[in-house]
Write a protein that holds these residues in place. Sequence first.
Motif, PDB file in Angstrom:
ATOM      1  N   ASP A 162       3.016   1.883  -6.962  1.00 17.26           N
ATOM      2  CA  ASP A 162       2.118   3.029  -6.783  1.00 17.26           C
ATOM      3  C   ASP A 162       0.715   2.664  -7.275  1.00 17.26           C
ATOM      4  O   ASP A 162      -0.282   2.916  -6.597  1.00 17.26           O
ATOM      5  CB  ASP A 162       2.630   4.253  -7.543  1.00 17.26           C
ATOM      6  CG  ASP A 162       3.892   4.835  -6.942  1.00 17.26           C
ATOM      7  OD1 ASP A 162       4.118   4.631  -5.741  1.00 17.26           O
ATOM      8  OD2 ASP A 162       4.649   5.483  -7.679  1.00 17.26           O
ATOM      9  N   GLN A 163       0.653   2.085  -8.461  1.00 14.86           N
ATOM     10  CA  GLN A 163      -0.629   1.661  -9.016  1.00 14.86           C
ATOM     11  C   GLN A 163      -1.278   0.608  -8.124  1.00 14.86           C
ATOM     12  O   GLN A 163      -2.491   0.652  -7.857  1.00 14.86           O
ATOM     13  CB  GLN A 163      -0.423   1.094 -10.427  1.00 14.86           C
ATOM     14  CG  GLN A 163      -1.674   0.467 -11.019  1.00 14.86           C
ATOM     15  CD  GLN A 163      -1.442  -0.111 -12.400  1.00 14.86           C
ATOM     16  OE1 GLN A 163      -1.744   0.533 -13.393  1.00 14.86           O
ATOM     17  NE2 GLN A 163      -0.905  -1.330 -12.476  1.00 14.86           N
ATOM     18  N   LEU A 164      -0.491  -0.337  -7.659  1.00 17.32           N
ATOM     19  CA  LEU A 164      -1.015  -1.408  -6.818  1.00 17.32           C
ATOM     20  C   LEU A 164      -1.651  -0.849  -5.546  1.00 17.32           C
ATOM     21  O   LEU A 164      -2.744  -1.272  -5.143  1.00 17.32           O
ATOM     22  CB  LEU A 164       0.112  -2.382  -6.452  1.00 17.32           C
ATOM     23  CG  LEU A 164      -0.310  -3.642  -5.704  1.00 17.32           C
ATOM     24  CD1 LEU A 164      -1.148  -4.537  -6.599  1.00 17.32           C
ATOM     25  CD2 LEU A 164       0.914  -4.386  -5.195  1.00 17.32           C
ATOM     26  N   VAL A 165      -0.977   0.097  -4.925  1.00 17.60           N
ATOM     27  CA  VAL A 165      -1.513   0.714  -3.707  1.00 17.60           C
ATOM     28  C   VAL A 165      -2.811   1.450  -4.006  1.00 17.60           C
ATOM     29  O   VAL A 165      -3.769   1.381  -3.234  1.00 17.60           O
ATOM     30  CB  VAL A 165      -0.462   1.666  -3.084  1.00 17.60           C
ATOM     31  CG1 VAL A 165      -1.098   2.599  -2.057  1.00 17.60           C
ATOM     32  CG2 VAL A 165       0.659   0.847  -2.438  1.00 17.60           C
ATOM     33  N   GLU A 166      -2.859   2.159  -5.146  1.00 10.95           N
ATOM     34  CA  GLU A 166      -4.085   2.880  -5.497  1.00 10.95           C
ATOM     35  C   GLU A 166      -5.240   1.911  -5.732  1.00 10.95           C
ATOM     36  O   GLU A 166      -6.383   2.190  -5.368  1.00 10.95           O
ATOM     37  CB  GLU A 166      -3.848   3.751  -6.729  1.00 10.95           C
ATOM     38  CG  GLU A 166      -2.961   4.955  -6.480  1.00 10.95           C
ATOM     39  CD  GLU A 166      -3.480   5.836  -5.356  1.00 10.95           C
ATOM     40  OE1 GLU A 166      -4.685   6.135  -5.336  1.00 10.95           O
ATOM     41  OE2 GLU A 166      -2.683   6.215  -4.493  1.00 10.95           O
ATOM     42  N   ILE A 167      -4.950   0.782  -6.366  1.00  9.77           N
ATOM     43  CA  ILE A 167      -6.001  -0.223  -6.584  1.00  9.77           C
ATOM     44  C   ILE A 167      -6.529  -0.717  -5.242  1.00  9.77           C
ATOM     45  O   ILE A 167      -7.746  -0.825  -5.039  1.00  9.77           O
ATOM     46  CB  ILE A 167      -5.459  -1.394  -7.428  1.00  9.77           C
ATOM     47  CG1 ILE A 167      -5.255  -0.944  -8.877  1.00  9.77           C
ATOM     48  CG2 ILE A 167      -6.402  -2.599  -7.362  1.00  9.77           C
ATOM     49  CD1 ILE A 167      -4.570  -1.976  -9.755  1.00  9.77           C
ATOM     50  N   TYR A 183      -4.347  -8.587  -3.567  1.00 10.13           N
ATOM     51  CA  TYR A 183      -3.357  -8.055  -4.507  1.00 10.13           C
ATOM     52  C   TYR A 183      -2.044  -7.742  -3.784  1.00 10.13           C
ATOM     53  O   TYR A 183      -0.953  -8.042  -4.280  1.00 10.13           O
ATOM     54  CB  TYR A 183      -3.888  -6.782  -5.162  1.00 10.13           C
ATOM     55  CG  TYR A 183      -4.867  -6.983  -6.289  1.00 10.13           C
ATOM     56  CD1 TYR A 183      -4.538  -7.735  -7.413  1.00 10.13           C
ATOM     57  CD2 TYR A 183      -6.119  -6.386  -6.253  1.00 10.13           C
ATOM     58  CE1 TYR A 183      -5.437  -7.899  -8.461  1.00 10.13           C
ATOM     59  CE2 TYR A 183      -7.033  -6.544  -7.299  1.00 10.13           C
ATOM     60  CZ  TYR A 183      -6.679  -7.307  -8.396  1.00 10.13           C
ATOM     61  OH  TYR A 183      -7.557  -7.467  -9.430  1.00 10.13           O
ATOM     62  N   LEU A 184      -2.161  -7.108  -2.614  1.00 11.04           N
ATOM     63  CA  LEU A 184      -0.963  -6.743  -1.862  1.00 11.04           C
ATOM     64  C   LEU A 184      -0.203  -7.985  -1.399  1.00 11.04           C
ATOM     65  O   LEU A 184       1.039  -8.040  -1.474  1.00 11.04           O
ATOM     66  CB  LEU A 184      -1.349  -5.889  -0.657  1.00 11.04           C
ATOM     67  CG  LEU A 184      -2.062  -4.559  -0.957  1.00 11.04           C
ATOM     68  CD1 LEU A 184      -2.356  -3.833   0.347  1.00 11.04           C
ATOM     69  CD2 LEU A 184      -1.227  -3.690  -1.876  1.00 11.04           C
ATOM     70  N   TYR A 198      11.157   0.312   1.086  1.00 12.44           N
ATOM     71  CA  TYR A 198      10.054   1.273   1.082  1.00 12.44           C
ATOM     72  C   TYR A 198       8.771   0.628   0.557  1.00 12.44           C
ATOM     73  O   TYR A 198       7.700   0.761   1.169  1.00 12.44           O
ATOM     74  CB  TYR A 198      10.426   2.476   0.219  1.00 12.44           C
ATOM     75  CG  TYR A 198       9.267   3.365  -0.133  1.00 12.44           C
ATOM     76  CD1 TYR A 198       8.631   4.151   0.826  1.00 12.44           C
ATOM     77  CD2 TYR A 198       8.778   3.414  -1.445  1.00 12.44           C
ATOM     78  CE1 TYR A 198       7.549   4.966   0.497  1.00 12.44           C
ATOM     79  CE2 TYR A 198       7.701   4.225  -1.782  1.00 12.44           C
ATOM     80  CZ  TYR A 198       7.099   4.994  -0.806  1.00 12.44           C
ATOM     81  OH  TYR A 198       6.026   5.793  -1.133  1.00 12.44           O
ATOM     82  N   ASP A 199       8.875  -0.086  -0.572  1.00 14.50           N
ATOM     83  CA  ASP A 199       7.684  -0.715  -1.140  1.00 14.50           C
ATOM     84  C   ASP A 199       7.163  -1.821  -0.232  1.00 14.50           C
ATOM     85  O   ASP A 199       5.954  -1.956  -0.024  1.00 14.50           O
ATOM     86  CB  ASP A 199       7.977  -1.257  -2.535  1.00 14.50           C
ATOM     87  CG  ASP A 199       8.094  -0.154  -3.578  1.00 14.50           C
ATOM     88  OD1 ASP A 199       7.324   0.822  -3.483  1.00 14.50           O
ATOM     89  OD2 ASP A 199       8.947  -0.252  -4.474  1.00 14.50           O
ATOM     90  N   LYS A 200       8.067  -2.608   0.335  1.00 15.78           N
ATOM     91  CA  LYS A 200       7.628  -3.641   1.276  1.00 15.78           C
ATOM     92  C   LYS A 200       6.939  -3.001   2.481  1.00 15.78           C
ATOM     93  O   LYS A 200       5.888  -3.463   2.929  1.00 15.78           O
ATOM     94  CB  LYS A 200       8.820  -4.467   1.745  1.00 15.78           C
ATOM     95  CG  LYS A 200       9.438  -5.359   0.683  1.00 15.78           C
ATOM     96  CD  LYS A 200      10.660  -6.087   1.234  1.00 15.78           C
ATOM     97  CE  LYS A 200      11.346  -6.916   0.161  1.00 15.78           C
ATOM     98  NZ  LYS A 200      12.584  -7.558   0.666  1.00 15.78           N
ATOM     99  N   GLY A 201       7.543  -1.939   2.982  1.00 14.28           N
ATOM    100  CA  GLY A 201       7.002  -1.290   4.171  1.00 14.28           C
ATOM    101  C   GLY A 201       5.618  -0.722   3.951  1.00 14.28           C
ATOM    102  O   GLY A 201       4.723  -0.909   4.779  1.00 14.28           O
ATOM    103  N   ARG A 202       5.402  -0.045   2.819  1.00 19.59           N
ATOM    104  CA  ARG A 202       4.077   0.552   2.629  1.00 19.59           C
ATOM    105  C   ARG A 202       3.023  -0.498   2.313  1.00 19.59           C
ATOM    106  O   ARG A 202       1.857  -0.321   2.679  1.00 19.59           O
ATOM    107  CB  ARG A 202       4.106   1.631   1.556  1.00 19.59           C
ATOM    108  CG  ARG A 202       4.476   1.206   0.170  1.00 19.59           C
ATOM    109  CD  ARG A 202       4.286   2.376  -0.779  1.00 19.59           C
ATOM    110  NE  ARG A 202       4.863   2.107  -2.090  1.00 19.59           N
ATOM    111  CZ  ARG A 202       4.528   2.770  -3.175  1.00 19.59           C
ATOM    112  NH1 ARG A 202       3.623   3.723  -3.109  1.00 19.59           N
ATOM    113  NH2 ARG A 202       5.090   2.492  -4.335  1.00 19.59           N
ATOM    114  N   ILE A 203       3.416  -1.615   1.701  1.00 22.69           N
ATOM    115  CA  ILE A 203       2.449  -2.694   1.484  1.00 22.69           C
ATOM    116  C   ILE A 203       2.052  -3.311   2.817  1.00 22.69           C
ATOM    117  O   ILE A 203       0.863  -3.552   3.082  1.00 22.69           O
ATOM    118  CB  ILE A 203       3.014  -3.747   0.518  1.00 22.69           C
ATOM    119  CG1 ILE A 203       3.047  -3.170  -0.904  1.00 22.69           C
ATOM    120  CG2 ILE A 203       2.174  -5.021   0.553  1.00 22.69           C
ATOM    121  CD1 ILE A 203       3.691  -4.081  -1.925  1.00 22.69           C
TER     122      ILE A 203
END
Length: 342
Positions: A162-167, A183-184, A198-203
């Motif tokens: 979540d933090q990574l996506v916000e960054i 970063y991603l 889910y995390d792989k998909g949104r990245i």
Amino acid sequence: MLFAVLCAGMLVTGCGSEKKVSHIDEGMTAIEELRYEDALVCFEQALVSGEDKQLVYRGQGLANLGLTKYDEAAAALEKSLASGDSVPDELDYDVNYYLATAYYKAGRLEEAKQIYDTILALRKDAREAYFMRGIVHLQMGNYELGRPDFDKAIELAPGDYDQLVEIYKVMDETGYKEAGAAYLESALKNAPKDMSNYDKGRIYFYLADFEAARNYLEQARDAGDDKAAYYLGKTWENLGEYNYAASVYVSYLQDQGESALIYNQLALCNMQLGDYDAALSALQSGLALEDATLRQTLAFNQIVVYEKQGNFKQASQLMNKYVQDYPDDTAAAREHEFLRSR
């Protein structure tokens, strides 16, 4: 962070309740229910009653944050800190984070940065302070100072996607998209074996690899991860399949219950499809949920739909209220002038 308030005591209906609950508790309940003006009345009564000033001023600060009165919020939160002991405790740290938010939203970036500087001088591993100070640095145009803060925040919580996506989103918005994408890409390269689909998909979604995003997010949804619906729908939107995206959102609403976020996305799909009546219905359903985090977005999109329908009178009436509720939205102010001319 703005609405992550600690609400103590039992639920009440207003400051005149016959139940023996403090005015502070009543005010916090009012904040939880988005009744910010009522909350301010409760906190004023709490002051008259001699209740804990630090908590009263904190509550006033939170209520004013909810009303987007950021300078007033900052003034109240400053009083809250002044009412505490000389040795900072957990409440002081909590108030400082809210104060930094008020400064940031008021455009007082240097003051917000100073708050995070102070927190980090006392707590070297305050991940949220690194993360937020990095955002402030970028908004101030100081990429070279913001980048190390983001690095430290990621180091302290490498699995916090979540933090990574916000960054990434902040870096994209401030002109550093490629650095944010790095970063991603690093997160995918160094992903643990148990990293979720889910995390792989949104990245992959933010890396604009929509085919890969679709595959992982479909797997996540099929496995019962209800968080995947939002990004899966947006992925199909980016692939130009608005009907399918809409069906993803409708399925979520039928199976998982109502969500202001999903209603908003459904409305956007319907707008793309030219079905403005359906878009309006979705937005009104979302607004009825009174989700503080989505209320502004839903309200603005509702105005856009009325414009699309050619109903400029209704759009103008709603815009009059919108600019009163959200005076810091400069884009809406320009739109307001357009509607007045119609």
